[in-house]
Design a protein around this motif. Structure first.
Motif, PDB file in Angstrom:
ATOM      1  N   SER A 124       0.845  -1.219   0.000  1.00 17.96           N
ATOM      2  CA  SER A 124       0.000   0.000   0.000  1.00 17.96           C
ATOM      3  C   SER A 124       0.870   1.255   0.000  1.00 17.96           C
ATOM      4  N   ARG A 125       2.011   1.227   0.705  1.00 20.53           N
ATOM      5  CA  ARG A 125       2.926   2.372   0.746  1.00 20.53           C
ATOM      6  C   ARG A 125       3.617   2.542  -0.601  1.00 20.53           C
ATOM      7  N   TYR A 126       4.027   1.410  -1.188  1.00 20.75           N
ATOM      8  CA  TYR A 126       4.715   1.483  -2.487  1.00 20.75           C
ATOM      9  C   TYR A 126       3.785   2.077  -3.535  1.00 20.75           C
ATOM     10  N   LEU A 127       2.524   1.604  -3.555  1.00 22.06           N
ATOM     11  CA  LEU A 127       1.549   2.099  -4.551  1.00 22.06           C
ATOM     12  C   LEU A 127       1.270   3.583  -4.326  1.00 22.06           C
ATOM     13  N   ALA A 128       1.140   3.983  -3.067  1.00 20.44           N
ATOM     14  CA  ALA A 128       0.855   5.401  -2.759  1.00 20.44           C
ATOM     15  C   ALA A 128       1.997   6.280  -3.270  1.00 20.44           C
ATOM     16  N   LEU A 129       3.223   5.768  -3.136  1.00 23.59           N
ATOM     17  CA  LEU A 129       4.408   6.501  -3.613  1.00 23.59           C
ATOM     18  C   LEU A 129       4.312   6.758  -5.117  1.00 23.59           C
TER      19      LEU A 129
ATOM     20  N   LEU B 299       1.998  -3.523 -10.990  1.00 23.59           N
ATOM     21  CA  LEU B 299       0.707  -2.810 -10.923  1.00 23.59           C
ATOM     22  C   LEU B 299       0.851  -1.376 -11.425  1.00 23.59           C
ATOM     23  N   VAL B 300       1.991  -0.752 -11.166  1.00 25.38           N
ATOM     24  CA  VAL B 300       2.217   0.610 -11.685  1.00 25.38           C
ATOM     25  C   VAL B 300       2.197   0.575 -13.208  1.00 25.38           C
ATOM     26  N   LYS B 301       2.894  -0.407 -13.802  1.00 24.59           N
ATOM     27  CA  LYS B 301       2.916  -0.516 -15.279  1.00 24.59           C
ATOM     28  C   LYS B 301       1.524  -0.846 -15.820  1.00 24.59           C
ATOM     29  N   LEU B 302       0.813  -1.717 -15.103  1.00 29.67           N
ATOM     30  CA  LEU B 302      -0.506  -2.137 -15.594  1.00 29.67           C
ATOM     31  C   LEU B 302      -1.500  -0.980 -15.543  1.00 29.67           C
ATOM     32  N   LEU B 303      -1.535  -0.278 -14.421  1.00 30.30           N
ATOM     33  CA  LEU B 303      -2.592   0.715 -14.201  1.00 30.30           C
ATOM     34  C   LEU B 303      -2.250   2.090 -14.767  1.00 30.30           C
ATOM     35  N   GLN B 304      -0.940   2.332 -14.980  1.00 28.60           N
ATOM     36  CA  GLN B 304      -0.569   3.665 -15.499  1.00 28.60           C
ATOM     37  C   GLN B 304      -0.115   3.611 -16.957  1.00 28.60           C
ATOM     38  N   GLN B 305       0.313   2.425 -17.412  1.00 25.69           N
ATOM     39  CA  GLN B 305       0.756   2.327 -18.810  1.00 25.69           C
ATOM     40  C   GLN B 305       0.001   1.236 -19.581  1.00 25.69           C
ATOM     41  N   ASN B 306      -1.002   0.669 -18.904  1.00 28.28           N
ATOM     42  CA  ASN B 306      -1.812  -0.385 -19.526  1.00 28.28           C
ATOM     43  C   ASN B 306      -0.932  -1.537 -20.035  1.00 28.28           C
ATOM     44  N   ASP B 307       0.135  -1.819 -19.260  1.00 35.46           N
ATOM     45  CA  ASP B 307       1.117  -2.835 -19.679  1.00 35.46           C
ATOM     46  C   ASP B 307       0.669  -4.219 -19.208  1.00 35.46           C
ATOM     47  N   GLU B 308      -0.153  -4.865 -20.029  1.00 34.08           N
ATOM     48  CA  GLU B 308      -0.689  -6.203 -19.686  1.00 34.08           C
ATOM     49  C   GLU B 308       0.410  -7.261 -19.785  1.00 34.08           C
ATOM     50  N   LYS B 309       1.407  -7.032 -20.637  1.00 34.66           N
ATOM     51  CA  LYS B 309       2.478  -8.038 -20.830  1.00 34.66           C
ATOM     52  C   LYS B 309       3.270  -8.233 -19.528  1.00 34.66           C
ATOM     53  N   SER B 310       3.647  -7.116 -18.896  1.00 29.81           N
ATOM     54  CA  SER B 310       4.386  -7.245 -17.624  1.00 29.81           C
ATOM     55  C   SER B 310       3.533  -7.965 -16.581  1.00 29.81           C
ATOM     56  N   ALA B 311       2.245  -7.640 -16.591  1.00 33.04           N
ATOM     57  CA  ALA B 311       1.342  -8.281 -15.617  1.00 33.04           C
ATOM     58  C   ALA B 311       1.300  -9.791 -15.843  1.00 33.04           C
ATOM     59  N   SER B 312       1.334 -10.186 -17.122  1.00 31.36           N
ATOM     60  CA  SER B 312       1.264 -11.629 -17.426  1.00 31.36           C
ATOM     61  C   SER B 312       2.549 -12.354 -17.018  1.00 31.36           C
ATOM     62  N   GLU B 313       3.629 -11.583 -16.833  1.00 35.03           N
ATOM     63  CA  GLU B 313       4.927 -12.208 -16.496  1.00 35.03           C
ATOM     64  C   GLU B 313       5.220 -12.195 -14.988  1.00 35.03           C
ATOM     65  N   TYR B 314       4.295 -11.659 -14.191  1.00 34.18           N
ATOM     66  CA  TYR B 314       4.540 -11.505 -12.746  1.00 34.18           C
ATOM     67  C   TYR B 314       4.919 -12.833 -12.105  1.00 34.18           C
TER      68      TYR B 314
END
Ligand code: FAS
Ligand code: PHB
Length: 394
Positions: A26-31, A320-335
């Motif tokens: 939660s702190r990382y995301l808020a940052l 999550l930063v890449k997914l929600l701010q850059q719509n980067d679904e590829k990184s999300a699929s590699e988590y």
């Protein structure tokens, strides 16, 4: 008074669990300007009071610094350059600094939780404590929903863009992944740890990991006035069988070395911890992502549990930063595949160190263990392998 709440709350990430994984995420995301709401099963006081990990890898310290909660750690924590390995009559220092150029930090998980609570309060982080009946809807869509009953008994609903399952081994998140058990691995060890916290100055400067015919013992610490010690016990043992005097006598026996004395003091906490390795090779499904003990558990011998959890958290935060701010679904699929590389390395190391140091009662096993420990002590290469894994492979 029960209100039938049909008004959905909205946030970007719903985080299940307010342990270290959940609150640090939660702190990382808020940052990174991403909003979240945390839902926790227990009370704030209960979460705060749980005695757990004590040893931090440098990458963990770096993450705590990055989210702004490292100040007290640097003031009150201890930087350690290595550990001692011991067999009866011989204590040998494994110098991490010399072998791999890295150190580790001793700072209790309860202290991290205190620092997290202060940071969440200062930033008005929304956290629902004593939330019950957490369950999910549409997790395989881009708009998953979390349902729960709040501490007043009111039904609540959160519409979000992603769910972070940080609810530990016994949580609900992993179970929400279809067929998750088919891709999970577990090993339950035939012994447990009896952990004690004592108001007594540590009897040595760094941790002692001791092999002994009676069983393994670990001499750790929390501060200049508080020692943390562990004994290998039978898997179904009970703290009622362990008077303070028996604890100190057995610790003194297993940690004995000519010319050295284990100082005794008031025991303030005793608990018995089961020993298990567990890994779920499924750490995501749709917009549900697991981090920390929700996805894996290691025996604490290698001091990996909390550090591995926070490795997941950093990776999930970035994802999550890449997914929600850059719509980067590829990184999300590699988590999952990225997280599992470190999960299995830490799982292997924790199993290896546990197997080397804990007695089984079999004399052949004992000879093999003593040979292996002596090899680690004598071989620079074998010591470096232990050091590299203990400080955390980058
Ligand atoms: P946690 O289990 O810490 O936190 C999960 C949170 O989710 C909890 O607060 C829980 O109440 C909550 N939750 C569960 N179900 C929920 C639900 N349905 N809804 C909402 N919330 C829910 N590691 C070491 O390195 N060294 C040690 O000595 C050590 N000792 C340990 C002793 C014990 C008894 C335990 C259980 C673990 C120990 N560990 C140790 C490992 C420990 O430090 C974990 O790695 C660390 O707590 C992981 O943090 P989280 O992933 O946040 O999980
Ligand atoms: C602790 O201090 O609680 C601790 C340290 C190292 C371990 C396990 C526990 O390997």
């Amino acid at each position: 008074m029960k209100l039938n709440s049909n008004i959905a709350m909205k946030t970007q990430v719903a985080i299940i669990g307010a342990g270290p994984s959940g609150l640090i995420l939660s702190r990382y995301l808020a940052l990174h300007n991403i909003e979240s709401i945390v839902i926790e099963d227990r009370s704030r006081e209960y979460v705060q009071s749980r005695v757990r990990a004590g040893m931090l890898e440098t990458p963990t310290v770096e993450l705590l610094d990055e989210i702004g909660i490292g100040e007290r750690l640097h003031k009150e924590g201890f930087e350690h350059k290595g550990i001692y390995l011991q067999i009866p009559g011989k204590r040998h220092h494994i110098d991490f600094q010399e072998l791999v150029g890295q150190t580790v930090w001793v700072y209790g998980q309860t202290e991290i939780q205190k620092d997290l609570h202060a940071a969440c309060d200062a930033n008005q982080q929304q956290i629902y404590y004593e939330a019950k009946d957490v369950h999910f809807e549409n997790i395989d869509s881009k708009n998953p929903i979390v349902h729960f009953t709040d501490s007043s008994g009111n039904p609540q609903k959160i519409e979000c863009l992603a769910i972070a399952g940080c609810d530990g081994f016994w949580g609900v998140s992993r179970k929400a992944i279809p067929d998750v058990d088919a891709d999970s691995f577990e090993r339950v060890y035939p012994f447990s740890w009896l952990g004690i916290m004592a108001n007594v100055k540590p009897s040595i400067d760094e941790l002692i990991y001791a092999w002994h015919p009676n069983g393994f013992a670990l001499n750790s610490m929390r501060s200049e006035k508080v020692s943390r010690l562990y004994l290998q016990v039978e898997p179904n043992d009970h703290i009622d069988n362990w008077s303070d005097e028996r604890c100190w006598d057995e610790l003194s026996e297993r940690l004995a070395l000519p010319g050295w004395k284990l100082e005794r003091g008031e025991i303030t906490e005793k608990n018995i911890l089961a020993m298990r390795s567990f890994v779920s090779n499924k750490m995501q499904y749709g917009r549900l992502f697991l981090a920390g003990d929700a996805a894996h558990t290691v025996p604490p011998t290698g001091a990996k549990g909390l550090n591995l959890a926070l490795n997941d958290v950093r990776l999930l935060g970035e994802t999550l930063v890449k997914l929600l701010q850059q719509n980067d679904e590829k990184s999300a699929s590699e988590y999952t595949s990225k997280a599992l590389e470190k999960v299995w390395r830490a799982t292997h190391f924790s199993w290896w160190f546990t197997s080397m140091m804990h007695t089984s009662g079999d004399p052949f096993d004992a000879q093999l263990q003593l040979s292996q420990i002596n090899h680690v002590i004598k071989s620079k290469y074998a010591s470096a392998n232990l050091a590299e894994n203990y400080v955390g492979i980058r």
